[in-house]
Design an enzyme around this catalytic site. Structure first.
Site, PDB file in Angstrom:
ATOM      1  N   ASN A 147      35.929 -52.256  -3.382  1.00 62.16           N
ATOM      2  CA  ASN A 147      37.002 -51.882  -3.466  1.00 62.16           C
ATOM      3  C   ASN A 147      36.637 -49.951  -2.145  1.00 62.16           C
ATOM      4  OD1 ASN A 147      34.752 -49.497  -3.394  1.00 62.16           O
ATOM      5  ND2 ASN A 147      34.896 -48.704  -6.436  1.00 62.16           N
ATOM      6  N   ARG A 286      31.622 -37.874  -1.028  1.00 69.61           N
ATOM      7  CA  ARG A 286      31.276 -36.960  -1.907  1.00 69.61           C
ATOM      8  C   ARG A 286      31.809 -35.860  -2.194  1.00 69.61           C
ATOM      9  NH1 ARG A 286      30.964 -41.747  -4.010  1.00 69.61           N
ATOM     10  NH2 ARG A 286      29.454 -42.745  -4.512  1.00 69.61           N
ATOM     11  N   GLN A 315      30.679 -34.765 -12.065  1.00 68.54           N
ATOM     12  CA  GLN A 315      31.506 -34.901 -12.202  1.00 68.54           C
ATOM     13  C   GLN A 315      31.177 -35.896 -13.454  1.00 68.54           C
ATOM     14  OE1 GLN A 315      33.407 -37.128  -7.964  1.00 68.54           O
ATOM     15  NE2 GLN A 315      32.700 -38.815  -9.819  1.00 68.54           N
ATOM     16  N   HIS A 334      38.146 -38.581  -9.678  1.00 73.59           N
ATOM     17  CA  HIS A 334      37.905 -39.865  -8.652  1.00 73.59           C
ATOM     18  C   HIS A 334      38.175 -41.350  -8.437  1.00 73.59           C
ATOM     19  CE1 HIS A 334      33.920 -41.179  -6.975  1.00 73.59           C
ATOM     20  NE2 HIS A 334      34.635 -41.521  -6.078  1.00 73.59           N
TER      21      HIS A 334
END
Length: 387
Positions: A147, A286, A315, A334
């Protein structure tokens, strides 16, 4: 037989999709540099389906159960009595995602005596305590490059969204039901001619640089490993030896460096104070690389003209996280690395790793973060940390 525990994000609020916006996705067979896309023996899903949520199951259930393994899927990963903690003690393999990380802490790893393999379905395994994984005899693997391009496209999108103040203009015609052009353009600029920098020039960082080159910007970068001279010449890059030099030299900064002790809270009040007034930051790396409250203060003071990001800490963030309400933001959950296109690749890569693990074949070297040895589950005590 093994027990495999997958911790995936919850299903859509409206239920698992009965149909999709498109009938399919392009077939990607390889990545820049020559690495091939995942090559499992087969897949039990249609590329373009929603695979990363609980009902999607990464398309693994039929494959695992036909081999006689136990497959448990949950989104419940927090709290003293989470499904993750209840299932861990007799689990052999944990599959997680950076978008909905199952934090494998030293305590959780100790509580899982049979755990020998942790797979990140995607890229970014900092939710696994690597020293504990090494001492435990675990292998940690992720689907490298699956990705990377997805994230790079998202970063470019967020750069343009900030510079052109897209969110404000969109709000005028939706939430406010207005047509206030003067208001909508009062913070709207062109990217052309700006100094744009990338912190971290790995796969994603380089992809961002290449996608920005046609915008006629001046490109800058900083990384502990300097790029080859021919790449710097091709992209007309200006190299900076550290983040401070880079931050002070650009109008737009896109963060793509890994999270480690030297980058945690790197962008604090002091470093943000060295940036040009009205600079923009995009962070798809991050959340902990920036100081949460320092970013809010920089936006409030006007030091930053905008902040966009795809990563938070923790998260998911709590409802009162200040990034949800700070000014001039273009935050997303995210999602950058979990497009339906990327899901097809990281689901296939997860299956490829499992096939290798159960068949006793070596896992691709480029997938390995920690090689605990014994890739067929024998628990051999030889460890190396992959670069």
């Amino acid at each position: 037989m093994a027990k495999i525990l997958a911790v995936l994000y919850p299903d859509p609020v409206g239920g698992y999709p009965p149909e999709y916006a498109r009938d399919g996705i392009p077939t990607i067979t390889g990545y820049p540099g020559g690495q091939t896309a995942p090559t499992p023996q087969a897949v039990d899903f249609t590329p373009g389906e929603l695979l990363g949520c609980v009902s999607g199951e990464l398309g693994l259930r039929r494959f695992l159960e036909e081999r006689g393994h136990t497959f448990v899927v949950t989104s419940d990963k927090e709290g003293d009595d989470s499904a993750l903690d209840r299932e861990l003690p007799d689990t052999d393999v944990v599959i997680s995602q950076p978008f909905w990380p199952a934090y494998l802490t030293p305590e959780r790893i100790t509580a899982a005596p049979r755990l020998r393999l942790a797979i990140t379905a995607g890229i970014g395994s900092d939710h696994v305590d690597l020293p504990s994984a090494i001492s435990h005899g675990m292998t940690v693997a992720e689907i490298t490059y699956s990705n990377s391009i997805s994230v790079s496209e998202h970063a470019v999108m967020q750069i343009l969204t900030l510079v052109h103040d897209y969110m404000s203009a969109h709000e005028w015609v939706t939430t406010k039901k207005g047509w206030n052009i003067a208001d909508a353009v009062s913070r709207n600029y062109d990217l052309e001619g700006m100094d744009v920098g990338v912190l971290g020039s790995g796969r994603i960082g380089q992809a961002v640089l290449r996608r920005l080159k046609p915008f006629d910007v001046r490109l800058h970068y900083s990384d502990v490993h300097r790029l080859p001279e021919e790449v710097e010449a091709e992209l007309e890059l200006t190299y900076h030896p550290d983040a401070r030099s880079l931050a002070a030299s650009v109008d737009v900064l896109s963060i793509h460096t890994p999270l480690h002790p030297k980058t945690q809270n790197l962008f604090d009040d002091e470093l943000l104070g060295t940036m040009r007034r009205g600079a923009y930051i995009v962070n798809t790396a991050r959340g902990l690389i920036v100081d949460r409250d320092a970013v809010v203060r920089a936006l409030d003071s006007g030091r930053l003209a905008g902040y966009a990001g795809d990563v938070w800490y923790p998260q998911p963030p709590p409802p009162d996280h200040p990034w949800r309400t700070m000014p001039h933001e273009a935050m997303t959950p995210h999602v950058s690395g979990s497009t339906l296109s990327a899901q097809a690749r990281y689901a296939a890569g997860t299956r490829e790793i499992l096939e290798c693990w159960f068949d006793g074949r070596p896992i691709r070297q480029e997938y390995l973060i920690v090689d605990g040895g014994g890739l067929a589950g024998t628990g051999a005590q030889s460890y190396t940390v992959a670069g």
